[in-house]
Write an enzyme that holds these catalytic residues in place. Structure first.
Site, short mmCIF file in Angstrom:
data_model
loop_
_atom_site.label_atom_id
_atom_site.label_comp_id
_atom_site.label_asym_id
_atom_site.label_seq_id
_atom_site.Cartn_x
_atom_site.Cartn_y
_atom_site.Cartn_z
CG HIS A 73 -7.95 -5.16 -15.12
ND1 HIS A 73 -6.87 -4.34 -15.39
CD2 HIS A 73 -8.77 -4.42 -14.33
CE1 HIS A 73 -7.03 -3.19 -14.77
NE2 HIS A 73 -8.17 -3.21 -14.13
CG ASP B 11 -5.49 -8.83 -10.67
OD1 ASP B 11 -5.79 -7.65 -10.43
OD2 ASP B 11 -4.60 -9.15 -11.47
CG ASP C 28 -0.13 -6.25 -13.79
OD1 ASP C 28 0.52 -5.29 -14.21
OD2 ASP C 28 -1.37 -6.24 -13.67
CG HIS D 147 -3.27 -9.87 -14.84
ND1 HIS D 147 -2.49 -9.62 -13.74
CD2 HIS D 147 -2.92 -11.12 -15.24
CE1 HIS D 147 -1.72 -10.66 -13.48
NE2 HIS D 147 -1.96 -11.58 -14.38
CD GLU E 227 -3.36 -4.75 -16.95
OE1 GLU E 227 -3.40 -3.64 -17.51
OE2 GLU E 227 -4.37 -5.38 -16.58
CG ASP F 247 0.30 -3.48 -11.74
OD1 ASP F 247 0.71 -4.49 -11.12
OD2 ASP F 247 -0.92 -3.28 -11.94
CG ASP G 174 -1.36 -7.70 -10.36
OD1 ASP G 174 -1.47 -6.50 -10.06
OD2 ASP G 174 -1.97 -8.22 -11.30
CG HIS H 177 -3.82 -3.74 -8.57
ND1 HIS H 177 -2.88 -3.49 -9.56
CD2 HIS H 177 -4.27 -2.54 -8.13
CE1 HIS H 177 -2.77 -2.17 -9.72
NE2 HIS H 177 -3.60 -1.57 -8.87
#
Length: 298
Positions: A139, A126, A227, A99, A272, A229, A122, A124
């Site tokens: 990332h 980021d 992403d 990412h 990802e 994830d 995402d 996360h």
């Protein structure tokens, strides 16, 4: 619609091998045929060059950001390619890779449109910086850099300064945030929709709230950065930073339907996927389904 597919075989931002294989992995499983089957003129622009860097040199520019120079070079080149694609009235579909490439793709969008926003799907945030990142993995830093925060080297990719107003950034599906990221969220009053919010209020509420803010803030162009994830690892195990309790596939599709209904989505990342971590190509199939679902509705 004309769609330009851009591969970015970048693993330096996550510092883990495998994710760089994803663009070719998807191509080999019928990516272009799938997009064209949805009625688009699709062009494969190949993969961006990623400079080789030895692991021994990962901290050549200091111990707070790994592989900095190479990541900056890749993102500068990606930004130019995305900008050229948009100027040519095409839709850039950027396939990662990790990412950290979101810094380049969104920077290219920002040069083309002043009134743009980012929807960042995402697990996360980021939004770490070199000062707050526990790992030094870039990332985890692209979105903060796009908002003008963090190291100058990242903030000034492609053009000096921030690329997007923090008020025009929407984080969706987050469930793993570091302390420094929480501080930034509170300081900037970012629009963050955690999985806790989604579980309490529903993905429809989140989508409608974002649509309302897009209208209020007169955002006419949106970069959609996905992403894998963000989706629960039961359905997307083939990614390097799995976090439980993610989006269900039907929630993801519901959210996509809402966002595409605005007709504001002008560019997209899908990042990802790590084929080396995939189980029976479950995540590969999911990524192809995502691309099929979205391109069928563009």
């Amino acid at each position: 619609m004309k769609i330009n597919v851009i591969g970015v075989p970048l693993n330096l931002g996550c510092d883990r091998e495998g994710v760089e294989r994803a663009p070719n992995h998807l191509r080999e499983r019928g990516l272009m045929k799938l997009i064209r089957g949805n009625g688009h003129r699709a062009f494969d622009l190949g993969n961006l060059y990623v400079p080789p860097v030895s692991e021994a040199d990962k901290f050549a520019r200091g111990n707070s950001m790994k592989y900095l120079d190479a990541i900056v070079e890749v993102n500068n080149n990606l930004a130019e390619l995305v900008y050229d694609t948009l100027r040519g009235s095409a839709f850039p579909l950027v396939l990662g890779g990790d990412h950290s490439l979101g810094l380049g793709s969104a920077s290219g969008v920002g040069k083309c449109y002043d009134d743009f926003g980012i929807i960042w799907l995402d697990a996360h945030g980021d939004i770490n910086t070199s000062e707050t990142s526990p790992s030094g993995n870039i990332h985890g830093m692209p979105l903060s850099a796009l908002m003008g925060m963090g190291s100058e080297e990242l903030v000034n990719v492609y053009a000096p300064g921030n690329k997007v107003n923090p008020q025009n950034v929407f984080l969706v599906g987050t469930r793993s945030l570091d302390e420094g990221e929480w501080d930034l969220i509170e300081r900037e009053k970012l629009s963050v929709y955690t999985m806790e919010t989604i579980h309490l209020k529903g993905i429809g509420f989140v989508a409608e709230d974002i649509k309302r803010k897009l209208k209020e803030r007169k955002i006419r162009n949106v970069h959609f950065s996905i992403d894998v994830d963000s989706i629960d690892p039961r359905f997307a195990p083939g990614t390097g930073t799995r976090v439980c309790e993610g989006l269900m596939p039907d929630e993801f599709n519901n959210f996509v339907d809402h966002m595409l209904s605005t007709n504001l989505i002008k560019s997209m990342d899908l990042v990802e996927l790590n084929p080396e971590l995939d189980v029976n190509e479950q995540t590969t199939s999911l990524c192809l389904q995502i691309i099929d679902y979205i391109t069928a509705r563009l």
